[in-house]
Each structure stands twice: as C-alpha cells, then as structure tokens.
Design a protein around this motif. Structure first.
Motif, PDB file in Angstrom:
ATOM      1  N   GLN A 127      40.765  39.294   0.093  1.00  0.00           N
ATOM      2  CA  GLN A 127      41.201  39.070   1.387  1.00  0.00           C
ATOM      3  C   GLN A 127      41.554  40.537   2.385  1.00  0.00           C
ATOM      4  O   GLN A 127      42.142  41.492   1.658  1.00  0.00           O
ATOM      5  CB  GLN A 127      42.773  38.218   1.181  1.00  0.00           C
ATOM      6  CG  GLN A 127      43.367  37.721   2.374  1.00  0.00           C
ATOM      7  CD  GLN A 127      44.384  36.890   1.970  1.00  0.00           C
ATOM      8  OE1 GLN A 127      44.654  36.414   1.115  1.00  0.00           O
ATOM      9  NE2 GLN A 127      45.169  36.499   3.428  1.00  0.00           N
ATOM     10  N   VAL A 128      41.417  40.546   3.635  1.00  0.00           N
ATOM     11  CA  VAL A 128      41.616  41.736   4.291  1.00  0.00           C
ATOM     12  C   VAL A 128      43.110  41.947   4.481  1.00  0.00           C
ATOM     13  O   VAL A 128      43.927  40.870   4.471  1.00  0.00           O
ATOM     14  CB  VAL A 128      41.123  41.629   5.604  1.00  0.00           C
ATOM     15  CG1 VAL A 128      41.397  42.606   6.398  1.00  0.00           C
ATOM     16  CG2 VAL A 128      39.712  41.098   5.551  1.00  0.00           C
ATOM     17  N   GLN A 129      43.361  43.236   4.296  1.00  0.00           N
ATOM     18  CA  GLN A 129      44.695  43.438   4.343  1.00  0.00           C
ATOM     19  C   GLN A 129      45.133  44.908   5.143  1.00  0.00           C
ATOM     20  O   GLN A 129      44.281  45.727   5.329  1.00  0.00           O
ATOM     21  CB  GLN A 129      45.274  44.086   2.948  1.00  0.00           C
ATOM     22  CG  GLN A 129      45.537  43.010   1.921  1.00  0.00           C
ATOM     23  CD  GLN A 129      46.153  43.411   0.735  1.00  0.00           C
ATOM     24  OE1 GLN A 129      46.172  44.547   0.299  1.00  0.00           O
ATOM     25  NE2 GLN A 129      47.047  42.454  -0.023  1.00  0.00           N
ATOM     26  N   LEU A 130      46.014  44.633   6.355  1.00  0.00           N
ATOM     27  CA  LEU A 130      46.311  45.848   7.096  1.00  0.00           C
ATOM     28  C   LEU A 130      47.844  46.134   6.698  1.00  0.00           C
ATOM     29  O   LEU A 130      48.538  45.291   6.944  1.00  0.00           O
ATOM     30  CB  LEU A 130      46.113  45.444   8.581  1.00  0.00           C
ATOM     31  CG  LEU A 130      44.771  45.645   9.133  1.00  0.00           C
ATOM     32  CD1 LEU A 130      43.694  44.403   8.624  1.00  0.00           C
ATOM     33  CD2 LEU A 130      44.501  45.380  10.603  1.00  0.00           C
TER      34      LEU A 130
ATOM     35  N   ALA B 279      43.660  49.747   6.509  1.00  0.00           N
ATOM     36  CA  ALA B 279      42.862  48.360   6.114  1.00  0.00           C
ATOM     37  C   ALA B 279      42.058  48.579   4.805  1.00  0.00           C
ATOM     38  O   ALA B 279      41.596  49.687   4.512  1.00  0.00           O
ATOM     39  CB  ALA B 279      42.041  48.267   7.237  1.00  0.00           C
ATOM     40  N   SER B 280      42.454  47.431   4.120  1.00  0.00           N
ATOM     41  CA  SER B 280      41.415  47.161   3.065  1.00  0.00           C
ATOM     42  C   SER B 280      40.752  46.040   2.688  1.00  0.00           C
ATOM     43  O   SER B 280      41.140  44.991   3.572  1.00  0.00           O
ATOM     44  CB  SER B 280      42.242  47.520   1.796  1.00  0.00           C
ATOM     45  OG  SER B 280      43.535  46.605   1.705  1.00  0.00           O
ATOM     46  N   ARG B 281      39.974  46.111   1.844  1.00  0.00           N
ATOM     47  CA  ARG B 281      39.079  44.748   1.378  1.00  0.00           C
ATOM     48  C   ARG B 281      38.290  44.387   2.711  1.00  0.00           C
ATOM     49  O   ARG B 281      38.115  43.256   3.013  1.00  0.00           O
ATOM     50  CB  ARG B 281      39.953  43.782   0.898  1.00  0.00           C
ATOM     51  CG  ARG B 281      40.700  44.084  -0.017  1.00  0.00           C
ATOM     52  CD  ARG B 281      41.678  43.068  -0.735  1.00  0.00           C
ATOM     53  NE  ARG B 281      42.658  43.542  -1.847  1.00  0.00           N
ATOM     54  CZ  ARG B 281      43.508  42.690  -2.244  1.00  0.00           C
ATOM     55  NH1 ARG B 281      43.778  41.427  -1.771  1.00  0.00           N
ATOM     56  NH2 ARG B 281      44.366  43.317  -3.235  1.00  0.00           N
ATOM     57  N   ILE B 282      37.832  45.321   3.342  1.00  0.00           N
ATOM     58  CA  ILE B 282      36.882  45.130   4.614  1.00  0.00           C
ATOM     59  C   ILE B 282      35.437  45.130   4.179  1.00  0.00           C
ATOM     60  O   ILE B 282      35.014  45.797   3.583  1.00  0.00           O
ATOM     61  CB  ILE B 282      37.157  46.304   5.681  1.00  0.00           C
ATOM     62  CG1 ILE B 282      38.414  46.400   6.047  1.00  0.00           C
ATOM     63  CG2 ILE B 282      36.141  46.014   6.729  1.00  0.00           C
ATOM     64  CD1 ILE B 282      39.236  45.310   6.759  1.00  0.00           C
TER      65      ILE B 282
ATOM     66  N   ASP C 252      39.477  43.026  17.975  1.00  0.00           N
ATOM     67  CA  ASP C 252      40.262  42.567  19.058  1.00  0.00           C
ATOM     68  C   ASP C 252      40.902  41.103  18.566  1.00  0.00           C
ATOM     69  O   ASP C 252      40.907  40.179  18.953  1.00  0.00           O
ATOM     70  CB  ASP C 252      39.217  41.993  20.076  1.00  0.00           C
ATOM     71  CG  ASP C 252      38.580  43.401  20.839  1.00  0.00           C
ATOM     72  OD1 ASP C 252      37.431  43.414  20.958  1.00  0.00           O
ATOM     73  OD2 ASP C 252      39.399  44.355  20.904  1.00  0.00           O
ATOM     74  N   GLY C 253      41.937  41.325  17.612  1.00  0.00           N
ATOM     75  CA  GLY C 253      42.488  40.296  16.857  1.00  0.00           C
ATOM     76  C   GLY C 253      41.941  39.259  16.042  1.00  0.00           C
ATOM     77  O   GLY C 253      42.776  38.497  15.547  1.00  0.00           O
ATOM     78  N   THR C 254      40.981  39.615  15.541  1.00  0.00           N
ATOM     79  CA  THR C 254      40.343  38.976  14.281  1.00  0.00           C
ATOM     80  C   THR C 254      41.344  39.210  12.945  1.00  0.00           C
ATOM     81  O   THR C 254      41.451  38.140  12.368  1.00  0.00           O
ATOM     82  CB  THR C 254      38.950  39.439  14.016  1.00  0.00           C
ATOM     83  OG1 THR C 254      37.978  39.372  15.164  1.00  0.00           O
ATOM     84  CG2 THR C 254      38.293  38.730  12.714  1.00  0.00           C
ATOM     85  N   TYR C 255      41.962  40.163  12.915  1.00  0.00           N
ATOM     86  CA  TYR C 255      42.688  40.591  11.689  1.00  0.00           C
ATOM     87  C   TYR C 255      43.816  41.253  12.401  1.00  0.00           C
ATOM     88  O   TYR C 255      43.980  42.101  13.036  1.00  0.00           O
ATOM     89  CB  TYR C 255      42.270  41.321  10.495  1.00  0.00           C
ATOM     90  CG  TYR C 255      40.856  40.641  10.069  1.00  0.00           C
ATOM     91  CD1 TYR C 255      39.635  40.805  10.492  1.00  0.00           C
ATOM     92  CD2 TYR C 255      41.056  39.738   9.009  1.00  0.00           C
ATOM     93  CE1 TYR C 255      38.561  40.264   9.823  1.00  0.00           C
ATOM     94  CE2 TYR C 255      40.028  38.833   8.389  1.00  0.00           C
ATOM     95  CZ  TYR C 255      38.959  39.081   8.819  1.00  0.00           C
ATOM     96  OH  TYR C 255      37.760  38.454   8.253  1.00  0.00           O
ATOM     97  N   TRP C 256      44.915  41.004  11.496  1.00  0.00           N
ATOM     98  CA  TRP C 256      46.325  41.513  11.879  1.00  0.00           C
ATOM     99  C   TRP C 256      47.181  42.098  10.740  1.00  0.00           C
ATOM    100  O   TRP C 256      47.038  41.592   9.753  1.00  0.00           O
ATOM    101  CB  TRP C 256      47.276  40.605  12.743  1.00  0.00           C
ATOM    102  CG  TRP C 256      46.867  39.853  13.987  1.00  0.00           C
ATOM    103  CD1 TRP C 256      45.931  38.863  14.194  1.00  0.00           C
ATOM    104  CD2 TRP C 256      47.207  40.515  15.340  1.00  0.00           C
ATOM    105  NE1 TRP C 256      45.696  38.727  15.511  1.00  0.00           N
ATOM    106  CE2 TRP C 256      46.304  39.927  16.277  1.00  0.00           C
ATOM    107  CE3 TRP C 256      47.655  41.561  15.870  1.00  0.00           C
ATOM    108  CZ2 TRP C 256      46.054  39.975  17.793  1.00  0.00           C
ATOM    109  CZ3 TRP C 256      47.642  41.944  17.109  1.00  0.00           C
ATOM    110  CH2 TRP C 256      46.777  41.205  17.963  1.00  0.00           C
ATOM    111  N   GLY C 257      48.050  43.101  11.064  1.00  0.00           N
ATOM    112  CA  GLY C 257      49.050  43.628  10.116  1.00  0.00           C
ATOM    113  C   GLY C 257      50.237  42.776  10.309  1.00  0.00           C
ATOM    114  O   GLY C 257      50.294  41.964  11.042  1.00  0.00           O
ATOM    115  N   GLN C 258      51.120  43.179   9.358  1.00  0.00           N
ATOM    116  CA  GLN C 258      52.474  42.378   9.402  1.00  0.00           C
ATOM    117  C   GLN C 258      53.657  42.807  10.533  1.00  0.00           C
ATOM    118  O   GLN C 258      54.550  42.130  10.601  1.00  0.00           O
ATOM    119  CB  GLN C 258      52.994  42.420   8.043  1.00  0.00           C
ATOM    120  CG  GLN C 258      53.775  43.761   7.979  1.00  0.00           C
ATOM    121  CD  GLN C 258      53.020  45.013   7.631  1.00  0.00           C
ATOM    122  OE1 GLN C 258      51.985  44.955   7.442  1.00  0.00           O
ATOM    123  NE2 GLN C 258      53.673  46.187   7.192  1.00  0.00           N
TER     124      GLN C 258
END
Length: 113
Positions: free
Chosen positions: A1-4, A24-27, A99-105
């Motif tokens: 799972q992608v992590q930011l 970012a990891s797990r890309i 562009d918003g596909t993945y977000w950090g917390q």
C-alpha cells in the motif's frame, strides 16, 4: 500500500520559515507530479505548489516568491520551503502524488505571534 509521510510542520511566528518534507514509499507506478496542498479550518483544500517530472513548477498566487517546491522523483521525496510566513498560511498541509491520486496524512502549520 502506498505511503506518504509528511514532516516538518509546527508553530512559527509571522515572518518565520518552515521546511516541510514528504517521503513516499511502496510506489509501483510512474509518478508524474508531486504537489503540496493545504486546508485551513472552514475552507476547501487548495493547491499550494506543484512540480512535474519535466521540471515544471507552479504556485498559488498567495505563496509566490515566498514558497519553493523541490524534490527528487527518483527518490520519491518532495519538499516545501516556506519563508516569510503569514498568519493566513495557517493550515494542514498535505503532500500528494499524481494530482490527488495519493495523499499523505497532513502536517499542521500554525503561524502565530
């Protein structure tokens, strides 16, 4: 799972500086854009700065000449150097890929005297 994962937020006086970091990891896909957004209480999330893999950068008018986005697409890291901070910069800042596909917390930035 992608992590930011963002870091670097905090409280600073007006006129001060902060540097936000995002890793970012797990890309497993191609990243063409990295960006920072922010959301202040009671307001919509807005784009602050964006950088593409071709080196194109753009900024919100409210932060031009004060904020600088940088990053390394190969290492999947993105930074936001924020100078001359103003109280109206207070918000939760989020990094995003593509562009918003993945977000950090999100990380809180508070500018207050």
């Amino acid at each position: 799972q992608v992590q930011l994962v963002e870091s670097g937020g905090g409280t600073v006086q007006p006129g001060g500086s902060l540097r936000l970091s995002c890793a970012a990891s797990r890309i497993t896909f191609s990243v063409y854009a990295m960006a920072w957004y922010r959301q202040a209480p009671g307001k919509q999330r807005e784009l602050v700065a964006r950088k593409t893999s071709l080196g194109i950068t753009n900024y919100a008018d409210s932060v031009k000449d004060r904020f600088t986005i940088s990053g390394n697409f190969a290492q999947r890291t993105v930074y936001l150097q924020m100078n001359s901070l103003k109280p109206e910069d207070t918000a939760v800042y989020y990094c995003s890929l593509n562009d918003g596909t993945y977000w950090g917390q999100g990380t809180q930035v508070t500018v207050s005297s």
